[in-house]
Design a protein around this motif. Structure first.
Motif, PDB file in Angstrom:
ATOM      1  N   SER A 122      -5.654  -4.833   3.728  1.00 46.59           N
ATOM      2  CA  SER A 122      -7.066  -4.869   3.322  1.00 46.59           C
ATOM      3  C   SER A 122      -7.943  -4.563   4.529  1.00 46.59           C
ATOM      4  CB  SER A 122      -7.405  -6.218   2.709  1.00 46.59           C
ATOM      5  OG  SER A 122      -7.280  -7.219   3.688  1.00 46.59           O
ATOM      6  N   PHE A 180     -12.239  -8.250  15.719  1.00 44.14           N
ATOM      7  CA  PHE A 180     -12.941  -8.546  14.468  1.00 44.14           C
ATOM      8  C   PHE A 180     -13.009 -10.039  14.172  1.00 44.14           C
ATOM      9  CE2 PHE A 180     -11.682  -4.158  14.243  1.00 44.14           C
ATOM     10  CZ  PHE A 180     -12.863  -3.567  13.847  1.00 44.14           C
ATOM     11  N   ALA A 222     -15.473   2.213  -1.242  1.00 44.65           N
ATOM     12  CA  ALA A 222     -14.119   2.782  -1.086  1.00 44.65           C
ATOM     13  C   ALA A 222     -13.473   2.536  -2.445  1.00 44.65           C
ATOM     14  CB  ALA A 222     -13.358   2.081   0.025  1.00 44.65           C
ATOM     15  N   LEU A 238      -5.073  10.384   1.010  1.00 47.19           N
ATOM     16  CA  LEU A 238      -4.823   9.724   2.300  1.00 47.19           C
ATOM     17  C   LEU A 238      -3.775  10.474   3.106  1.00 47.19           C
ATOM     18  CD1 LEU A 238      -4.915   5.843   2.040  1.00 47.19           C
ATOM     19  CD2 LEU A 238      -6.733   7.487   2.445  1.00 47.19           C
ATOM     20  N   ALA A 259     -18.804  -5.263   8.509  1.00 43.76           N
ATOM     21  CA  ALA A 259     -19.647  -4.627   7.491  1.00 43.76           C
ATOM     22  C   ALA A 259     -20.575  -5.648   6.837  1.00 43.76           C
ATOM     23  CB  ALA A 259     -18.768  -3.967   6.432  1.00 43.76           C
ATOM     24  N   TRP A 296     -12.697  -4.779  -0.956  1.00 41.84           N
ATOM     25  CA  TRP A 296     -12.176  -4.716   0.424  1.00 41.84           C
ATOM     26  C   TRP A 296     -10.680  -4.441   0.434  1.00 41.84           C
ATOM     27  CZ3 TRP A 296     -16.352  -4.559   3.358  1.00 41.84           C
ATOM     28  CH2 TRP A 296     -17.518  -5.163   2.877  1.00 41.84           C
ATOM     29  N   GLY A 297     -10.118  -4.035  -0.700  1.00 40.76           N
ATOM     30  CA  GLY A 297      -8.691  -3.797  -0.750  1.00 40.76           C
ATOM     31  C   GLY A 297      -7.941  -5.107  -0.876  1.00 40.76           C
ATOM     32  N   PHE A 313      -7.562   2.335  -4.238  1.00 42.05           N
ATOM     33  CA  PHE A 313      -6.443   2.261  -3.295  1.00 42.05           C
ATOM     34  C   PHE A 313      -5.146   2.367  -4.079  1.00 42.05           C
ATOM     35  CE2 PHE A 313      -7.888  -2.180  -4.048  1.00 42.05           C
ATOM     36  CZ  PHE A 313      -6.741  -2.739  -4.592  1.00 42.05           C
ATOM     37  N   THR A 350     -10.520   6.699  12.891  1.00 41.65           N
ATOM     38  CA  THR A 350     -10.351   5.843  11.723  1.00 41.65           C
ATOM     39  C   THR A 350     -11.524   4.881  11.587  1.00 41.65           C
ATOM     40  OG1 THR A 350      -7.957   5.982  11.883  1.00 41.65           O
ATOM     41  CG2 THR A 350      -8.858   4.100  10.691  1.00 41.65           C
ATOM     42  N   THR A 359     -18.781   3.893   4.319  1.00 39.79           N
ATOM     43  CA  THR A 359     -18.604   2.803   3.361  1.00 39.79           C
ATOM     44  C   THR A 359     -19.773   1.813   3.445  1.00 39.79           C
ATOM     45  OG1 THR A 359     -17.218   1.842   5.081  1.00 39.79           O
ATOM     46  CG2 THR A 359     -16.086   2.773   3.179  1.00 39.79           C
ATOM     47  N   HIS A 387      -2.590  -3.274  14.343  1.00 39.96           N
ATOM     48  CA  HIS A 387      -3.132  -4.387  13.560  1.00 39.96           C
ATOM     49  C   HIS A 387      -3.195  -5.649  14.436  1.00 39.96           C
ATOM     50  CE1 HIS A 387      -3.763  -6.889   9.958  1.00 39.96           C
ATOM     51  NE2 HIS A 387      -2.844  -7.709  10.459  1.00 39.96           N
ATOM     52  N   ALA A 417     -13.726   5.177   8.458  1.00 37.79           N
ATOM     53  CA  ALA A 417     -13.596   4.081   7.488  1.00 37.79           C
ATOM     54  C   ALA A 417     -14.812   3.181   7.528  1.00 37.79           C
ATOM     55  CB  ALA A 417     -12.337   3.267   7.786  1.00 37.79           C
ATOM     56  N   LYS A 421       0.834  -1.209   0.000  1.00 33.60           N
ATOM     57  CA  LYS A 421       0.000   0.000   0.000  1.00 33.60           C
ATOM     58  C   LYS A 421       0.858   1.244   0.000  1.00 33.60           C
ATOM     59  CE  LYS A 421      -3.272   2.468   3.021  1.00 33.60           C
ATOM     60  NZ  LYS A 421      -4.650   2.347   3.546  1.00 33.60           N
TER      61      LYS A 421
HETATM   62 MN1  MNH Z   1     -12.718  -0.846   5.500  1.00 34.26          MN
HETATM   63  C1  MNH Z   1      -9.361  -0.618   4.892  1.00 34.26           C
HETATM   64  C2  MNH Z   1     -13.299  -0.962   2.125  1.00 34.26           C
HETATM   65  C3  MNH Z   1     -16.078  -1.225   6.102  1.00 34.26           C
HETATM   66  C4  MNH Z   1     -12.210  -0.322   8.831  1.00 34.26           C
HETATM   67  N1  MNH Z   1     -11.544  -0.781   3.821  1.00 34.26           N
HETATM   68  C5  MNH Z   1     -10.171  -0.721   3.789  1.00 34.26           C
HETATM   69  C6  MNH Z   1      -9.715  -0.766   2.426  1.00 34.26           C
HETATM   70  C7  MNH Z   1     -10.844  -0.852   1.648  1.00 34.26           C
HETATM   71  C8  MNH Z   1     -11.985  -0.871   2.524  1.00 34.26           C
HETATM   72  C9  MNH Z   1     -10.874  -0.903   0.125  1.00 34.26           C
HETATM   73  C10 MNH Z   1      -8.268  -0.700   1.931  1.00 34.26           C
HETATM   74  C11 MNH Z   1      -7.844   0.724   1.626  1.00 34.26           C
HETATM   75  C12 MNH Z   1      -6.454   0.894   1.088  1.00 34.26           C
HETATM   76  O1  MNH Z   1      -5.804  -0.062   0.654  1.00 34.26           O
HETATM   77  O2  MNH Z   1      -5.990   2.058   1.066  1.00 34.26           O
HETATM   78  N2  MNH Z   1     -14.410  -0.999   4.317  1.00 34.26           N
HETATM   79  C13 MNH Z   1     -14.408  -1.047   2.961  1.00 34.26           C
HETATM   80  C14 MNH Z   1     -15.778  -1.205   2.507  1.00 34.26           C
HETATM   81  C15 MNH Z   1     -16.559  -1.286   3.643  1.00 34.26           C
HETATM   82  C16 MNH Z   1     -15.679  -1.162   4.792  1.00 34.26           C
HETATM   83  C17 MNH Z   1     -16.202  -1.273   1.053  1.00 34.26           C
HETATM   84  C18 MNH Z   1     -18.039  -1.463   3.800  1.00 34.26           C
HETATM   85  C19 MNH Z   1     -18.857  -1.831   2.849  1.00 34.26           C
HETATM   86  N3  MNH Z   1     -13.944  -0.769   7.156  1.00 34.26           N
HETATM   87  C20 MNH Z   1     -15.270  -1.058   7.215  1.00 34.26           C
HETATM   88  C21 MNH Z   1     -15.710  -1.099   8.582  1.00 34.26           C
HETATM   89  C22 MNH Z   1     -14.619  -0.821   9.363  1.00 34.26           C
HETATM   90  C23 MNH Z   1     -13.505  -0.627   8.457  1.00 34.26           C
HETATM   91  C24 MNH Z   1     -17.128  -1.394   9.040  1.00 34.26           C
HETATM   92  C25 MNH Z   1     -14.499  -0.734  10.849  1.00 34.26           C
HETATM   93  C26 MNH Z   1     -15.355  -1.202  11.726  1.00 34.26           C
HETATM   94  N4  MNH Z   1     -11.102  -0.497   6.634  1.00 34.26           N
HETATM   95  C27 MNH Z   1     -11.112  -0.308   8.003  1.00 34.26           C
HETATM   96  C28 MNH Z   1      -9.746  -0.089   8.466  1.00 34.26           C
HETATM   97  C29 MNH Z   1      -8.918  -0.189   7.339  1.00 34.26           C
HETATM   98  C30 MNH Z   1      -9.803  -0.455   6.196  1.00 34.26           C
HETATM   99  C31 MNH Z   1      -9.340   0.174   9.914  1.00 34.26           C
HETATM  100  C32 MNH Z   1      -7.386  -0.053   7.288  1.00 34.26           C
HETATM  101  C33 MNH Z   1      -6.786  -1.411   7.593  1.00 34.26           C
HETATM  102  C34 MNH Z   1      -5.262  -1.386   7.571  1.00 34.26           C
HETATM  103  O3  MNH Z   1      -4.677  -0.756   6.698  1.00 34.26           O
HETATM  104  O4  MNH Z   1      -4.686  -2.038   8.434  1.00 34.26           O
END
Ligand code: MNH
Length: 503
Positions: free
Chosen positions: A411, A114, A338, A82, A418, A405-406, A341, A267, A275, A107, A271, A76
């Motif tokens: 990721s 989770f 989202a 960002l 979610a 979801w990345g 990335f 965060t 989403t 992490h 995040a 990443k």
């Molecule tokens: Mn989520 C990272 C999509 C729900 C907390 N999330 C990412 C990334 C994507 C993403 C894509 C990677 C981004 C990157 O590479 O720069 N997230 C989603 C989507 C949903 C979602 C499409 C819902 C639908 N995310 C959630 C929820 C939470 C959450 C709910 C918390 C409760 N997300 C995160 C966190 C990260 C992340 C924290 C960063 C993880 C890391 O880099 O260690």
């Protein structure tokens, strides 16, 4: 030129001007749409956009995206958006650099929040919050603003599951002031990112930064109070905040400090709520336009939950909403909430396109384009068809061609959260209500860091579920399902052609 790739150039939209570069071709309120449009017109796997002294390189093909998802060779990187968000969320999980010690620490420490066991503890909280949404709807007249109310729900659910705090989201139609402040801080960080290369932007930047500061001070103070109040209580790991305050790393004994905890909470709120709310809103939009997918969802809800419209799914039942899950997957294919990335190589290497990429170079994987690559998804890639995700249609699909979801170790940590919440919300909503959209509504998408439908309303009418186990299978045999009426879908082109979509 920032991110100059050692002077290499890529295809770009026609009409480039000196100094401003490709800036004219970007709608500042809809940058994602502009990029997806450029990608479609250029038809190249990789292209560039220059705005003043900043070069952005975008990946639009599934094959090149897959190459960059190879964790051995890529990781990443932080895009300017960002990078700017770090003003707000610091070294929280989402905006941390992988090399920063706090990324690995957080992490490792937050993983347990989770797990499946943790989801089981959030399940009743999700149900309770959802019941409050239904009660709030029952007090309202007329159609509901879907994104507004899904945002209320997902924020409230997250606040309760993560912080054990009630944000009183259903007391009125206005969002909690915390949301307003968070949105201000988010949009300002995005504008700072786009403006900072522009000559003569100092004054505007200063004004934006000032507004951002006010919003951020409010949010920081609120969160610091929450953290202090919890520190005064006996330790308990029943929620995310409790885990953050007391968890010690099993090997080093290290803990998160209070500033980092504030960054993590922000965060998770940022995040995690918009989403999910966007995903739910897009699902409801597509279901309102696809009667056969909607009917199958109603039937599945009845089959699992039976004839009582107040029935709540058990934790185990959530896995049974298979059709609904495919609907969610398909909505996130077309509109990954989202939507992008960024990736950089670990060492200098040559891409399959022949370009040399160094560790300081970065490219943005443009998910809506990757997810509509016809080489993977077929000629009807623009069309909504949840059956693409039937097991028999998914087999053999190119790896890494679906990435909402990345990817890799960075990721989404909240994915199970979610998905579990989304399934509960949709199952109960469709079990309880008939949904009717305005047939004249044209999908309009608000862009922040995330994307959500704008101005999309649904009329909800109480529904009488059919009792008892369904007599017909919920999943039609491939090839026997009714043909999509088409037309209503704004992305429709050709008629879909059944089970061939995946090949
Ligand atoms: Mn989520 C990272 C999509 C729900 C907390 N999330 C990412 C990334 C994507 C993403 C894509 C990677 C981004 C990157 O590479 O720069 N997230 C989603 C989507 C949903 C979602 C499409 C819902 C639908 N995310 C959630 C929820 C939470 C959450 C709910 C918390 C409760 N997300 C995160 C966190 C990260 C992340 C924290 C960063 C993880 C890391 O880099 O260690």
């Amino acid at each position: 030129m920032r991110n100059d790739w050692g002077g290499q150039s890529f295809p770009h939209p026609p009409g480039r001007l000196p100094i401003v570069g490709d800036g004219r071709g970007i709608d500042p309120s809809r940058p994602l749409h502009s990029m997806v449009g450029h990608a479609a017109r250029l038809g190249e796997p990789i292209f560039e956009i220059q705005v003043f002294d900043q070069k952005f390189v975008f990946v639009a093909s599934a094959e090149l995206a897959a190459e960059m998802c190879d964790e051995q060779r890529f990781g990443k990187s932080l895009s300017p958006a960002l990078e700017a968000l770090r003003d707000f969320a610091g070294d929280g999980l989402f905006t941390a650099r992988t090399e920063e010690p706090n990324w690995r620490l957080a992490h490792d420490l937050l993983r347990p929040a989770f797990t499946r066991a943790a989801m089981q503890s959030y399940h009743p909280i999700m149900l309770e919050t959802l019941a409050e949404l239904f009660a709030y709807w029952e007090r309202l007249d007329g159609p509901v603003d879907v994104s507004r109310d899904m945002t209320k729900l997902t924020l409230e659910t997250l606040a309760r599951a993560a912080l054990s705090r009630d944000f009183a989201s259903f007391e009125g139609t206005e969002p909690h002031p915390f949301i307003a402040a968070m949105v201000t801080a988010l949009t300002s960080s995005q504008r700072v990112a786009t403006l900072s290369g522009a000559p003569g932007s100092r004054l505007a930047l200063r004004r934006i930064r000032k507004r951002q500061q006010v919003a951020q001070d409010y949010v920081d103070e609120l969160l610091d109070d929450i953290i202090a109040a919890r520190r005064a209580e006996p330790p308990s790991e029943h929620d995310l905040l409790g885990i953050m305050l007391s968890a010690k790393h099993p090997e080093t004994g290290e803990q998160l400090d209070d500033t980092n905890i504030r960054h993590q909470i922000l965060t998770f709120l940022v995040a995690g709520h918009e989403t999910t709310s966007g995903a739910l809103s897009f699902v409801l939009y597509y279901l309102s336009r696809h009667p056969e997918a909607l009917a199958a969802a109603h039937a599945e809800a009845d089959e699992v939950l039976g004839g009582d419209r107040d029935a709540e799914p058990t934790f185990e039942q959530v896995a049974r909403f298979r059709h609904l899950r495919r609907v969610l997957d398909e909505a996130l294919r077309l509109w990954p909430t989202a939507p992008a990335f960024s990736r950089s190589p670990r060492e200098t290497l040559t891409l399959s396109t022949g370009h040399v990429m160094r560790p300081q170079d970065w490219a943005i994987v443009l998910l809506p384009s990757v997810h509509r690559d016809q080489g993977v998804w077929g000629e009807d890639a623009e069309e909504f068809d949840p059956d693409r995700f039937l097991p028999e249609n998914s087999r053999g699909r190119m790896p890494h061609s679906y990435k909402p979801w990345g990817t890799g170790e960075r990721s989404c940590i909240g994915r199970q959260f979610a998905q579990h919440e989304s399934m509960l919300v949709l199952a109960r909503l469709l079990h309880r209500y008939e949904i009717t959209g305005d047939p004249d509504y044209q999908l309009d998408i608000a862009e922040r860091l995330t994307i959500v439908p704008k101005g999309f309303e649904l009329r909800l009418t109480p529904r009488t579920p059919s009792a008892g186990p369904a007599t017909e299978p919920v999943d039609p045999e491939p090839g026997t399902e009714p043909v999509d009426a088409g037309g209503a879908c704004p992305f429709s082109g050709a008629q879909r052609d059944g089970a061939d979509a995946a090949r």
